[in-house]
Design a protein around this motif. Structure first.
Motif, PDB file in Angstrom:
ATOM      1  N   ILE A   5       0.864  -1.168   0.000  1.00  0.00           N
ATOM      2  CA  ILE A   5       0.000   0.000   0.000  1.00  0.00           C
ATOM      3  C   ILE A   5       0.903   1.221   0.000  1.00  0.00           C
ATOM      4  O   ILE A   5       1.754   1.367   0.889  1.00  0.00           O
ATOM      5  N   GLN A   6       0.739   2.055  -0.989  1.00  0.00           N
ATOM      6  CA  GLN A   6       1.551   3.267  -1.095  1.00  0.00           C
ATOM      7  C   GLN A   6       0.690   4.460  -0.726  1.00  0.00           C
ATOM      8  O   GLN A   6      -0.287   4.759  -1.409  1.00  0.00           O
ATOM      9  N   ASN A   7       1.029   5.087   0.359  1.00  0.00           N
ATOM     10  CA  ASN A   7       0.314   6.290   0.780  1.00  0.00           C
ATOM     11  C   ASN A   7       0.852   7.490   0.033  1.00  0.00           C
ATOM     12  O   ASN A   7       2.040   7.546  -0.314  1.00  0.00           O
ATOM     13  N   ASN A   8      -0.009   8.444  -0.213  1.00  0.00           N
ATOM     14  CA  ASN A   8       0.386   9.656  -0.923  1.00  0.00           C
ATOM     15  C   ASN A   8       0.539  10.804   0.062  1.00  0.00           C
ATOM     16  O   ASN A   8      -0.380  11.096   0.834  1.00  0.00           O
ATOM     17  N   TYR A   9       1.700  11.436   0.031  1.00  0.00           N
ATOM     18  CA  TYR A   9       1.956  12.587   0.874  1.00  0.00           C
ATOM     19  C   TYR A   9       1.346  13.831   0.228  1.00  0.00           C
ATOM     20  O   TYR A   9       1.427  14.021  -0.982  1.00  0.00           O
ATOM     21  N   ILE A  10       0.748  14.686   1.037  1.00  0.00           N
ATOM     22  CA  ILE A  10       0.322  16.009   0.601  1.00  0.00           C
ATOM     23  C   ILE A  10       1.250  16.982   1.325  1.00  0.00           C
ATOM     24  O   ILE A  10       1.207  17.095   2.557  1.00  0.00           O
ATOM     25  N   GLU A  11       2.138  17.616   0.558  1.00  0.00           N
ATOM     26  CA  GLU A  11       3.179  18.453   1.152  1.00  0.00           C
ATOM     27  C   GLU A  11       2.983  19.923   0.827  1.00  0.00           C
ATOM     28  O   GLU A  11       2.477  20.275  -0.227  1.00  0.00           O
ATOM     29  N   ASP A  12       3.380  20.758   1.767  1.00  0.00           N
ATOM     30  CA  ASP A  12       3.465  22.184   1.538  1.00  0.00           C
ATOM     31  C   ASP A  12       4.535  22.744   2.473  1.00  0.00           C
ATOM     32  O   ASP A  12       5.288  21.972   3.081  1.00  0.00           O
ATOM     33  N   GLU A  13       4.578  24.065   2.611  1.00  0.00           N
ATOM     34  CA  GLU A  13       5.639  24.692   3.401  1.00  0.00           C
ATOM     35  C   GLU A  13       5.599  24.307   4.877  1.00  0.00           C
ATOM     36  O   GLU A  13       6.598  24.434   5.590  1.00  0.00           O
ATOM     37  N   ARG A  14       4.473  23.800   5.359  1.00  0.00           N
ATOM     38  CA  ARG A  14       4.350  23.411   6.766  1.00  0.00           C
ATOM     39  C   ARG A  14       4.923  22.028   7.041  1.00  0.00           C
ATOM     40  O   ARG A  14       5.245  21.699   8.170  1.00  0.00           O
ATOM     41  N   GLY A  15       4.992  21.196   5.999  1.00  0.00           N
ATOM     42  CA  GLY A  15       5.398  19.802   6.169  1.00  0.00           C
ATOM     43  C   GLY A  15       4.537  18.927   5.282  1.00  0.00           C
ATOM     44  O   GLY A  15       4.322  19.246   4.119  1.00  0.00           O
ATOM     45  N   TYR A  16       4.011  17.861   5.827  1.00  0.00           N
ATOM     46  CA  TYR A  16       3.157  16.987   5.018  1.00  0.00           C
ATOM     47  C   TYR A  16       1.992  16.446   5.833  1.00  0.00           C
ATOM     48  O   TYR A  16       2.011  16.445   7.058  1.00  0.00           O
ATOM     49  N   PHE A  17       1.002  15.964   5.096  1.00  0.00           N
ATOM     50  CA  PHE A  17      -0.138  15.238   5.641  1.00  0.00           C
ATOM     51  C   PHE A  17      -0.128  13.878   4.979  1.00  0.00           C
ATOM     52  O   PHE A  17       0.107  13.768   3.776  1.00  0.00           O
ATOM     53  N   LEU A  18      -0.382  12.836   5.747  1.00  0.00           N
ATOM     54  CA  LEU A  18      -0.372  11.474   5.223  1.00  0.00           C
ATOM     55  C   LEU A  18      -1.503  10.705   5.878  1.00  0.00           C
ATOM     56  O   LEU A  18      -1.585  10.653   7.113  1.00  0.00           O
ATOM     57  N   ARG A  19      -2.354  10.132   5.064  1.00  0.00           N
ATOM     58  CA  ARG A  19      -3.388   9.254   5.610  1.00  0.00           C
ATOM     59  C   ARG A  19      -2.713   7.936   5.956  1.00  0.00           C
ATOM     60  O   ARG A  19      -2.195   7.254   5.090  1.00  0.00           O
ATOM     61  N   LEU A  20      -2.746   7.599   7.213  1.00  0.00           N
ATOM     62  CA  LEU A  20      -2.072   6.388   7.666  1.00  0.00           C
ATOM     63  C   LEU A  20      -2.872   5.133   7.349  1.00  0.00           C
ATOM     64  O   LEU A  20      -2.310   4.097   7.011  1.00  0.00           O
ATOM     65  N   PHE A  21      -4.191   5.220   7.416  1.00  0.00           N
ATOM     66  CA  PHE A  21      -5.031   4.053   7.172  1.00  0.00           C
ATOM     67  C   PHE A  21      -6.385   4.516   6.673  1.00  0.00           C
ATOM     68  O   PHE A  21      -6.937   5.486   7.187  1.00  0.00           O
ATOM     69  N   CYS A  22      -6.950   3.795   5.692  1.00  0.00           N
ATOM     70  CA  CYS A  22      -8.277   4.132   5.189  1.00  0.00           C
ATOM     71  C   CYS A  22      -8.969   2.853   4.720  1.00  0.00           C
ATOM     72  O   CYS A  22      -8.643   2.311   3.661  1.00  0.00           O
ATOM     73  N   ASN A  23      -9.907   2.374   5.512  1.00  0.00           N
ATOM     74  CA  ASN A  23     -10.606   1.145   5.161  1.00  0.00           C
ATOM     75  C   ASN A  23     -11.416   1.310   3.872  1.00  0.00           C
ATOM     76  O   ASN A  23     -11.542   0.365   3.091  1.00  0.00           O
ATOM     77  N   ASP A  24     -11.949   2.496   3.604  1.00  0.00           N
ATOM     78  CA  ASP A  24     -12.700   2.721   2.364  1.00  0.00           C
ATOM     79  C   ASP A  24     -11.823   2.479   1.135  1.00  0.00           C
ATOM     80  O   ASP A  24     -12.277   1.889   0.144  1.00  0.00           O
ATOM     81  N   GLU A  25     -10.573   2.922   1.175  1.00  0.00           N
ATOM     82  CA  GLU A  25      -9.653   2.688   0.058  1.00  0.00           C
ATOM     83  C   GLU A  25      -9.353   1.202  -0.094  1.00  0.00           C
ATOM     84  O   GLU A  25      -9.286   0.669  -1.202  1.00  0.00           O
ATOM     85  N   LEU A  26      -9.176   0.514   1.026  1.00  0.00           N
ATOM     86  CA  LEU A  26      -8.913  -0.928   0.970  1.00  0.00           C
ATOM     87  C   LEU A  26     -10.113  -1.679   0.395  1.00  0.00           C
ATOM     88  O   LEU A  26      -9.948  -2.611  -0.387  1.00  0.00           O
ATOM     89  N   LYS A  27     -11.316  -1.266   0.769  1.00  0.00           N
ATOM     90  CA  LYS A  27     -12.530  -1.923   0.276  1.00  0.00           C
ATOM     91  C   LYS A  27     -12.630  -1.853  -1.243  1.00  0.00           C
ATOM     92  O   LYS A  27     -13.145  -2.773  -1.872  1.00  0.00           O
ATOM     93  N   LYS A  28     -12.132  -0.772  -1.841  1.00  0.00           N
ATOM     94  CA  LYS A  28     -12.161  -0.643  -3.302  1.00  0.00           C
ATOM     95  C   LYS A  28     -11.363  -1.753  -3.977  1.00  0.00           C
ATOM     96  O   LYS A  28     -11.553  -2.043  -5.138  1.00  0.00           O
TER      97      LYS A  28
END
Length: 176
Positions: A14-37
């Motif tokens: 599972i490859q998580n996608n980083y959302i980065e900006d000048e503050r750092g990044y946001f990363l969804r650690l786990f998402c059951n909805d994505e796994l269900k797909k």
């Protein structure tokens, strides 16, 4: 989040996608909805952290016996690990195979491990932290494993000398 099959039946990267900006990044650690797909649905029953203060630390190869097989999603949240899974399910089309991948805080990869597959890792840096999400609670009487250097699986661990390992793991028998 992208999900790709490995050479082990039922195991995925599972490859998580980083959302980065000048503050750092946001990363969804786990998402059951994505796994269900991807027809991967499991409820998290337990979550654990493994802190490893030294490089070359080995943990594994571990699994729970029937009827307590556990799905695991594993991610390295600090440092780097060489992560390994081995298919010990005799009725599986990939029985006897293993799969390895580097998991790190930088690459954002996780591994989805099917029930009754064995798992272990070796740290590649000091102060490494591994996060586990499990679909079954830990059952001490169902806890099992085999030696990390079992020739049946022939996992090519990066370091074979100067390792740090528990007495329990060091004294595990081979799988076969």
């Amino acid at each position: 989040m992208t999900i790709e099959k490995t050479n082990i039946d039922g195991a995925y990267i599972i490859q998580n996608n980083y959302i980065e900006d000048e503050r750092g990044y946001f990363l969804r650690l786990f998402c059951n909805d994505e796994l269900k797909k991807h027809n991967l649905d499991f409820e998290i029953k337990q979550s654990s952290i493994s802190y490893n203060n030294k490089k070359y630390t080995v943990r594994g190869m571990h699994y729970q016996t029937a009827p307590y097989g556990e799905i695991k999603v594993v991610r390295c949240i600090k440092g780097r690990v060489f992560d390994a899974i081995a298919d010990i399910r005799k009725d599986s089309p990939t029985y006897g195979r293993h799969f390895t991948v580097e998991l790190s805080e930088d690459n954002g990869k996780m591994i989805y491990i099917p029930p009754y597959a064995a798992h272990g890792f070796q740290t590649l840096e000091d102060n490494t932290i591994v996060c586990y999400f499990m679909g079954t609670s830990f059952v001490p009487d169902a806890s099992s494993g085999f030696h990390w250097e079992d020739p049946f699986f022939n996992i090519d661990w990066p370091f074979k000398k100067n390792i740090i390992i528990s007495e329990k793991d060091k004294n595990m028998h081979n799988f076969n």
